[in-house]
Design a protein around this motif. Sequence first.
Motif, PDB file in Angstrom:
ATOM      1  N   GLU A 162       0.896  -1.212  -0.025  1.00 34.18           N
ATOM      2  CA  GLU A 162       0.105   0.007   0.043  1.00 34.18           C
ATOM      3  C   GLU A 162       0.638   1.450   0.242  1.00 34.18           C
ATOM      4  O   GLU A 162       0.212   1.985  -0.751  1.00 34.18           O
ATOM      5  CB  GLU A 162      -0.624   0.098   1.360  1.00 34.18           C
ATOM      6  CG  GLU A 162      -1.997  -1.290   1.067  1.00 34.18           C
ATOM      7  CD  GLU A 162      -2.961  -0.742   1.828  1.00 34.18           C
ATOM      8  OE1 GLU A 162      -3.264   0.001   3.001  1.00 34.18           O
ATOM      9  OE2 GLU A 162      -4.302  -1.678   1.796  1.00 34.18           O
ATOM     10  N   LEU A 163       1.408   1.137   0.289  1.00 28.14           N
ATOM     11  CA  LEU A 163       2.363   2.426   0.669  1.00 28.14           C
ATOM     12  C   LEU A 163       3.924   2.801  -0.697  1.00 28.14           C
ATOM     13  O   LEU A 163       4.662   3.618  -0.913  1.00 28.14           O
ATOM     14  CB  LEU A 163       3.734   2.180   2.037  1.00 28.14           C
ATOM     15  CG  LEU A 163       2.884   2.619   3.572  1.00 28.14           C
ATOM     16  CD1 LEU A 163       3.503   2.230   4.679  1.00 28.14           C
ATOM     17  CD2 LEU A 163       2.263   3.777   3.474  1.00 28.14           C
ATOM     18  N   ALA A 164       3.726   1.569  -1.189  1.00 28.15           N
ATOM     19  CA  ALA A 164       4.600   1.520  -2.776  1.00 28.15           C
ATOM     20  C   ALA A 164       5.998   1.377  -2.295  1.00 28.15           C
ATOM     21  O   ALA A 164       6.616   1.640  -2.981  1.00 28.15           O
ATOM     22  CB  ALA A 164       4.675   2.984  -3.044  1.00 28.15           C
ATOM     23  N   THR A 165       6.483   0.528  -0.952  1.00 24.58           N
ATOM     24  CA  THR A 165       7.672  -0.035  -1.278  1.00 24.58           C
ATOM     25  C   THR A 165       8.554  -1.074  -1.732  1.00 24.58           C
ATOM     26  O   THR A 165       9.646  -1.778  -1.735  1.00 24.58           O
ATOM     27  CB  THR A 165       8.100   0.600   0.373  1.00 24.58           C
ATOM     28  OG1 THR A 165       7.535  -0.332   1.382  1.00 24.58           O
ATOM     29  CG2 THR A 165       7.867   1.828   1.514  1.00 24.58           C
ATOM     30  N   VAL A 166       7.161  -1.662  -1.679  1.00 24.67           N
ATOM     31  CA  VAL A 166       7.414  -3.297  -2.885  1.00 24.67           C
ATOM     32  C   VAL A 166       6.795  -3.300  -3.945  1.00 24.67           C
ATOM     33  O   VAL A 166       5.752  -2.585  -3.793  1.00 24.67           O
ATOM     34  CB  VAL A 166       7.727  -4.326  -1.431  1.00 24.67           C
ATOM     35  CG1 VAL A 166       8.222  -4.287  -0.533  1.00 24.67           C
ATOM     36  CG2 VAL A 166       6.304  -4.868  -0.927  1.00 24.67           C
ATOM     37  N   GLY A 167       7.058  -4.452  -5.123  1.00 27.73           N
ATOM     38  CA  GLY A 167       6.086  -4.492  -6.109  1.00 27.73           C
ATOM     39  C   GLY A 167       5.331  -5.406  -5.171  1.00 27.73           C
ATOM     40  O   GLY A 167       5.493  -5.905  -4.426  1.00 27.73           O
ATOM     41  N   VAL A 168       4.478  -6.110  -6.047  1.00 27.54           N
ATOM     42  CA  VAL A 168       3.492  -6.947  -5.885  1.00 27.54           C
ATOM     43  C   VAL A 168       3.400  -7.759  -7.427  1.00 27.54           C
ATOM     44  O   VAL A 168       3.545  -7.247  -8.105  1.00 27.54           O
ATOM     45  CB  VAL A 168       2.324  -5.893  -5.711  1.00 27.54           C
ATOM     46  CG1 VAL A 168       1.574  -5.609  -6.448  1.00 27.54           C
ATOM     47  CG2 VAL A 168       1.214  -7.136  -4.691  1.00 27.54           C
ATOM     48  N   SER A 169       3.207  -9.052  -6.930  1.00 25.73           N
ATOM     49  CA  SER A 169       3.380 -10.400  -7.753  1.00 25.73           C
ATOM     50  C   SER A 169       1.735  -9.941  -7.940  1.00 25.73           C
ATOM     51  O   SER A 169       1.079  -9.933  -7.526  1.00 25.73           O
ATOM     52  CB  SER A 169       3.384 -11.248  -7.514  1.00 25.73           C
ATOM     53  OG  SER A 169       2.529 -11.534  -6.956  1.00 25.73           O
ATOM     54  N   LEU A 170       1.576 -10.020  -9.643  1.00 25.27           N
ATOM     55  CA  LEU A 170       0.450 -10.776 -10.516  1.00 25.27           C
ATOM     56  C   LEU A 170      -1.000 -12.022  -8.958  1.00 25.27           C
ATOM     57  O   LEU A 170      -1.647 -11.903  -9.642  1.00 25.27           O
ATOM     58  CB  LEU A 170       0.219 -11.370 -11.917  1.00 25.27           C
ATOM     59  CG  LEU A 170       0.922  -9.739 -12.623  1.00 25.27           C
ATOM     60  CD1 LEU A 170       0.617 -10.492 -13.955  1.00 25.27           C
ATOM     61  CD2 LEU A 170      -0.393  -8.551 -12.875  1.00 25.27           C
ATOM     62  N   ASP A 171       0.249 -12.487  -9.030  1.00 25.26           N
ATOM     63  CA  ASP A 171      -0.770 -13.629  -7.938  1.00 25.26           C
ATOM     64  C   ASP A 171      -1.208 -13.349  -7.749  1.00 25.26           C
ATOM     65  O   ASP A 171      -2.478 -13.344  -6.797  1.00 25.26           O
ATOM     66  CB  ASP A 171       0.256 -14.885  -7.734  1.00 25.26           C
ATOM     67  CG  ASP A 171       0.847 -15.384  -8.855  1.00 25.26           C
ATOM     68  OD1 ASP A 171       0.336 -16.122  -9.483  1.00 25.26           O
ATOM     69  OD2 ASP A 171       1.657 -16.369  -8.663  1.00 25.26           O
ATOM     70  N   VAL A 172      -0.618 -12.302  -6.343  1.00 19.61           N
ATOM     71  CA  VAL A 172      -1.487 -11.115  -5.263  1.00 19.61           C
ATOM     72  C   VAL A 172      -2.488 -10.344  -5.825  1.00 19.61           C
ATOM     73  O   VAL A 172      -3.676 -10.743  -5.113  1.00 19.61           O
ATOM     74  CB  VAL A 172       0.152 -10.683  -4.291  1.00 19.61           C
ATOM     75  CG1 VAL A 172      -0.765  -9.972  -3.676  1.00 19.61           C
ATOM     76  CG2 VAL A 172       0.968 -11.632  -3.495  1.00 19.61           C
TER      77      VAL A 172
END
Length: 75
Positions: free
Chosen positions: A45-55
Motif C-alpha cells: 500500500e505504501l509502494a515500497t515493494v512491488g507486488v506479484s500478479l498472483d497477489v
Amino acid sequence: MDKAYKESYRKLGLNIAFYRKDRGLTQMQLAELLDIDRSHMSAIELATVGVSLDVIFKMCNILSVSPKDLFDFRS
C-alpha cells in the motif's frame, strides 16, 4: 521495483487501500486472506515493494473488484 514506475505503484497502493477500507478490512485481515505478512501488505500500500500478479489476482477475488479497478488511476 523500477523507480520509473514509483508513481504507478503509489497509485496502485492507494486504490488497494481504498477498496480494502471500503470492504471493512484491516491490513492484517487482508494480509491473512492473501497469506502474506501484514508488513508486506503495508509495504504494498505504501509502494515500497512491488507486488506479484498472483497477489493482485487473489486480492481482486477477495475484494470483489477487477484488476482494472485496481489499476484505474485517478489524476
